[in-house]
Design an enzyme around this catalytic site. Structure first.
Site, PDB file in Angstrom:
ATOM      1  N   LYS A  13       0.840  -1.212   0.000  1.00 31.28           N
ATOM      2  CA  LYS A  13       0.000   0.000   0.000  1.00 31.28           C
ATOM      3  C   LYS A  13       0.872   1.257   0.000  1.00 31.28           C
ATOM      4  O   LYS A  13       0.685   2.154  -0.813  1.00 31.28           O
ATOM      5  CB  LYS A  13      -0.936   0.009   1.230  1.00 31.28           C
ATOM      6  CG  LYS A  13      -1.860  -1.196   1.309  1.00 31.28           C
ATOM      7  CD  LYS A  13      -2.811  -1.114   2.482  1.00 31.28           C
ATOM      8  CE  LYS A  13      -2.136  -1.147   3.846  1.00 31.28           C
ATOM      9  NZ  LYS A  13      -1.430  -2.428   4.147  1.00 31.28           N
ATOM     10  N   ARG A  88     -10.045   0.458   8.599  1.00 28.28           N
ATOM     11  CA  ARG A  88      -9.558  -0.897   8.861  1.00 28.28           C
ATOM     12  C   ARG A  88     -10.589  -1.745   9.579  1.00 28.28           C
ATOM     13  O   ARG A  88     -10.331  -2.913   9.875  1.00 28.28           O
ATOM     14  CB  ARG A  88      -8.322  -0.815   9.738  1.00 28.28           C
ATOM     15  CG  ARG A  88      -7.071  -1.177   8.946  1.00 28.28           C
ATOM     16  CD  ARG A  88      -5.940  -0.788   9.748  1.00 28.28           C
ATOM     17  NE  ARG A  88      -4.770  -1.526   9.572  1.00 28.28           N
ATOM     18  CZ  ARG A  88      -3.650  -0.971   9.116  1.00 28.28           C
ATOM     19  NH1 ARG A  88      -3.647   0.263   8.690  1.00 28.28           N
ATOM     20  NH2 ARG A  88      -2.562  -1.667   9.096  1.00 28.28           N
ATOM     21  N   ARG A 122      11.719  -5.618   5.127  1.00 32.17           N
ATOM     22  CA  ARG A 122      11.518  -4.176   4.888  1.00 32.17           C
ATOM     23  C   ARG A 122      12.452  -3.336   5.762  1.00 32.17           C
ATOM     24  O   ARG A 122      12.636  -3.610   6.942  1.00 32.17           O
ATOM     25  CB  ARG A 122      10.070  -3.791   5.209  1.00 32.17           C
ATOM     26  CG  ARG A 122       9.867  -2.281   5.178  1.00 32.17           C
ATOM     27  CD  ARG A 122       8.436  -1.865   5.200  1.00 32.17           C
ATOM     28  NE  ARG A 122       7.682  -2.439   6.294  1.00 32.17           N
ATOM     29  CZ  ARG A 122       6.364  -2.379   6.376  1.00 32.17           C
ATOM     30  NH1 ARG A 122       5.670  -1.787   5.424  1.00 32.17           N
ATOM     31  NH2 ARG A 122       5.732  -2.915   7.402  1.00 32.17           N
ATOM     32  N   ARG A 151      11.197  -1.464  11.396  1.00 29.00           N
ATOM     33  CA  ARG A 151      10.090  -1.048  12.263  1.00 29.00           C
ATOM     34  C   ARG A 151       9.914  -2.035  13.417  1.00 29.00           C
ATOM     35  O   ARG A 151      10.061  -3.230  13.236  1.00 29.00           O
ATOM     36  CB  ARG A 151       8.789  -1.019  11.437  1.00 29.00           C
ATOM     37  CG  ARG A 151       8.335   0.361  11.041  1.00 29.00           C
ATOM     38  CD  ARG A 151       7.266   0.351  10.003  1.00 29.00           C
ATOM     39  NE  ARG A 151       6.041  -0.357  10.378  1.00 29.00           N
ATOM     40  CZ  ARG A 151       4.949  -0.383   9.620  1.00 29.00           C
ATOM     41  NH1 ARG A 151       4.910   0.254   8.481  1.00 29.00           N
ATOM     42  NH2 ARG A 151       3.880  -1.048  10.007  1.00 29.00           N
ATOM     43  N   ARG A 162      -0.509  -9.137  13.178  1.00 31.08           N
ATOM     44  CA  ARG A 162      -1.072  -8.113  12.271  1.00 31.08           C
ATOM     45  C   ARG A 162      -1.857  -8.768  11.137  1.00 31.08           C
ATOM     46  O   ARG A 162      -2.925  -8.291  10.760  1.00 31.08           O
ATOM     47  CB  ARG A 162       0.053  -7.237  11.708  1.00 31.08           C
ATOM     48  CG  ARG A 162       0.606  -6.265  12.743  1.00 31.08           C
ATOM     49  CD  ARG A 162       1.944  -5.683  12.342  1.00 31.08           C
ATOM     50  NE  ARG A 162       1.926  -4.977  11.080  1.00 31.08           N
ATOM     51  CZ  ARG A 162       3.017  -4.685  10.374  1.00 31.08           C
ATOM     52  NH1 ARG A 162       4.206  -5.048  10.811  1.00 31.08           N
ATOM     53  NH2 ARG A 162       2.914  -4.032   9.251  1.00 31.08           N
TER      54      ARG A 162
HETATM   55  P1  AP5 Z   1       4.820  -1.615   1.910  1.00 28.27           P
HETATM   56  O1  AP5 Z   1       4.480  -0.797   0.721  1.00 28.27           O
HETATM   57  O2  AP5 Z   1       5.545  -0.962   3.027  1.00 28.27           O
HETATM   58  O3  AP5 Z   1       3.513  -2.387   2.419  1.00 28.27           O
HETATM   59  P2  AP5 Z   1       2.220  -1.843   3.191  1.00 28.27           P
HETATM   60  O4  AP5 Z   1       1.040  -2.505   2.591  1.00 28.27           O
HETATM   61  O5  AP5 Z   1       2.225  -0.335   3.242  1.00 28.27           O
HETATM   62  O6  AP5 Z   1       2.514  -2.493   4.590  1.00 28.27           O
HETATM   63  P3  AP5 Z   1       2.456  -1.933   6.083  1.00 28.27           P
HETATM   64  O7  AP5 Z   1       3.133  -2.991   6.913  1.00 28.27           O
HETATM   65  O8  AP5 Z   1       2.994  -0.535   6.198  1.00 28.27           O
HETATM   66  O9  AP5 Z   1       0.952  -1.917   6.305  1.00 28.27           O
HETATM   67  P4  AP5 Z   1       0.227  -2.026   7.609  1.00 28.27           P
HETATM   68  O10 AP5 Z   1      -1.132  -1.823   7.101  1.00 28.27           O
HETATM   69  O11 AP5 Z   1       0.440  -3.216   8.441  1.00 28.27           O
HETATM   70  O12 AP5 Z   1       0.941  -0.906   8.512  1.00 28.27           O
HETATM   71  P5  AP5 Z   1       0.504   0.557   8.899  1.00 28.27           P
HETATM   72  O13 AP5 Z   1       1.719   1.367   8.943  1.00 28.27           O
HETATM   73  O14 AP5 Z   1      -0.649   1.016   8.089  1.00 28.27           O
HETATM   74  O15 AP5 Z   1       5.662  -2.893   1.394  1.00 28.27           O
HETATM   75  C1  AP5 Z   1       6.156  -3.860   2.314  1.00 28.27           C
HETATM   76  C2  AP5 Z   1       7.527  -4.404   1.826  1.00 28.27           C
HETATM   77  O16 AP5 Z   1       7.330  -5.099   0.590  1.00 28.27           O
HETATM   78  C3  AP5 Z   1       8.558  -3.304   1.527  1.00 28.27           C
HETATM   79  O17 AP5 Z   1       9.822  -3.784   1.859  1.00 28.27           O
HETATM   80  C4  AP5 Z   1       8.457  -3.089   0.008  1.00 28.27           C
HETATM   81  O18 AP5 Z   1       9.685  -2.638  -0.529  1.00 28.27           O
HETATM   82  C5  AP5 Z   1       8.084  -4.489  -0.471  1.00 28.27           C
HETATM   83  N1  AP5 Z   1       7.204  -4.489  -1.648  1.00 28.27           N
HETATM   84  C6  AP5 Z   1       6.144  -3.660  -1.892  1.00 28.27           C
HETATM   85  N2  AP5 Z   1       5.539  -3.985  -3.065  1.00 28.27           N
HETATM   86  C7  AP5 Z   1       6.233  -5.061  -3.545  1.00 28.27           C
HETATM   87  C8  AP5 Z   1       6.080  -5.871  -4.737  1.00 28.27           C
HETATM   88  N3  AP5 Z   1       5.110  -5.644  -5.638  1.00 28.27           N
HETATM   89  N4  AP5 Z   1       6.946  -6.896  -4.905  1.00 28.27           N
HETATM   90  C9  AP5 Z   1       7.935  -7.144  -4.005  1.00 28.27           C
HETATM   91  N5  AP5 Z   1       8.135  -6.416  -2.876  1.00 28.27           N
HETATM   92  C10 AP5 Z   1       7.280  -5.382  -2.652  1.00 28.27           C
HETATM   93  O19 AP5 Z   1      -0.075   0.331  10.373  1.00 28.27           O
HETATM   94  C11 AP5 Z   1       0.778   0.000  11.453  1.00 28.27           C
HETATM   95  C12 AP5 Z   1      -0.048  -0.149  12.733  1.00 28.27           C
HETATM   96  O20 AP5 Z   1      -0.727   1.110  13.022  1.00 28.27           O
HETATM   97  C13 AP5 Z   1      -1.175  -1.177  12.671  1.00 28.27           C
HETATM   98  O21 AP5 Z   1      -0.713  -2.478  12.976  1.00 28.27           O
HETATM   99  C14 AP5 Z   1      -2.135  -0.633  13.746  1.00 28.27           C
HETATM  100  O22 AP5 Z   1      -1.677  -0.931  15.037  1.00 28.27           O
HETATM  101  C15 AP5 Z   1      -2.034   0.874  13.554  1.00 28.27           C
HETATM  102  N6  AP5 Z   1      -3.031   1.411  12.604  1.00 28.27           N
HETATM  103  C16 AP5 Z   1      -2.780   2.042  11.429  1.00 28.27           C
HETATM  104  N7  AP5 Z   1      -3.934   2.407  10.836  1.00 28.27           N
HETATM  105  C17 AP5 Z   1      -4.941   2.001  11.646  1.00 28.27           C
HETATM  106  C18 AP5 Z   1      -6.360   2.068  11.563  1.00 28.27           C
HETATM  107  N8  AP5 Z   1      -6.992   2.630  10.525  1.00 28.27           N
HETATM  108  N9  AP5 Z   1      -7.090   1.513  12.581  1.00 28.27           N
HETATM  109  C19 AP5 Z   1      -6.479   0.956  13.655  1.00 28.27           C
HETATM  110  N10 AP5 Z   1      -5.136   0.849  13.795  1.00 28.27           N
HETATM  111  C20 AP5 Z   1      -4.366   1.373  12.785  1.00 28.27           C
END
Ligand code: AP5
Length: 205
Positions: A13, A88, A122, A151, A162
């Site tokens: 994402k 979410r 990552r 992270r 997660r």
């Molecule tokens: P990346 O693009 O970083 O993936 P992502 O989908 O953004 O993953 P996140 O882990 O950031 O998502 P998340 O939803 O768990 O975390 P968030 O920060 O929102 O890619 C991942 C890796 O893969 C990278 O190394 C990249 O280079 C590689 N990659 C990407 N595309 C690729 C491809 N096509 N092929 C190969 N490699 C690839 O949330 C963190 C925490 O915050 C949550 O756990 C929760 O506690 C809290 N939180 C956030 N939002 C909310 C909400 N709305 N409600 C409640 N809690 C929330």
């Protein structure tokens, strides 16, 4: 344009969001990035959120909703915005319906076994927020000069929680938005460029 990027942790994402937001001239709103910034600054919200994030659990809906309501009032959201990681839960999506109209929801689909491999490799830049993967980036330096870090919630045991939280609480949003005719499904199990092209094709269509 008001859009949502859906998908499990590690689906890509954040990787795709920057390009989409730039292409449409809209704000990129990552609730994960906003929470990490609150944690870094040691605000009361950050202190409350940290315990949930460190355990891989979702932060309570009321905390997230308050934060998002404030964010979309900012001037850079006037042309529209792209949510990355919000909503979410069904409860968050229902409140969002009352606040604003969403045009498109892009669901990036990646099998669970690929997620662990992506997240555990990552590395992030603390200065500019760029994301890398150890398989394609040697060393620990970002192109901006920052030293890359892992992270806290990217450790294998937290990632498993997660992914479980995603299936229990977030996956239901796919049907929620499909029933509203807003959902675009994209194969995220492809190269970064191929995923970007498929998203662009779907949005243009
Ligand atoms: P990346 O693009 O970083 O993936 P992502 O989908 O953004 O993953 P996140 O882990 O950031 O998502 P998340 O939803 O768990 O975390 P968030 O920060 O929102 O890619 C991942 C890796 O893969 C990278 O190394 C990249 O280079 C590689 N990659 C990407 N595309 C690729 C491809 N096509 N092929 C190969 N490699 C690839 O949330 C963190 C925490 O915050 C949550 O756990 C929760 O506690 C809290 N939180 C956030 N939002 C909310 C909400 N709305 N409600 C409640 N809690 C929330």
């Amino acid at each position: 344009m008001k859009m949502i990027l859906l998908g499990p942790p590690g689906a890509g994402k954040g990787t795709q969001a920057k390009g989409i937001a730039a292409r449409y001239g809209i704000a990129h709103i990552s609730t994960g990035d906003m929470l990490r910034s609150e944690v870094r600054e040691g605000t009361p919200l950050g202190r409350e959120a940290k315990a949930y994030m460190d355990n891989g659990q979702l932060v309570p809906d009321d905390v997230i909703i308050g934060m998002v309501k404030n964010r979309i009032q900012q001037p850079d959201c006037q042309n529209g915005f792209l949510f990355d990681g919000f909503p979410r839960t069904i409860a968050q999506a229902e409140v969002l319906e009352q606040i604003t109209d969403i045009d498109r929801v892009i669901d990036i689909e990646v099998p669970d076994e690929r997620l662990i491999e992506r997240i555990s490799g990552r590395r992030m830049c603390p200065l500019c927020g760029a994301t890398y993967h150890v398989s394609t980036h040697a060393g620990d330096k970002c192109s901006c000069g920052g030293t890359l870090y892992q992270r806290d919630d990217d450790k294998a045991e937290t990632v498993a929680v997660r992914v479980r939280e995603y299936h229990r609480k977030t996956e239901a949003l796919i049907d929620f938005y499909a029933q509203k005719g807003k959902l675009l499904r994209v194969n995220g199990d492809a190269t970064v460029d191929a995923v970007a092209e498929e998203i662009a094709r779907e949005l243009d269509a």
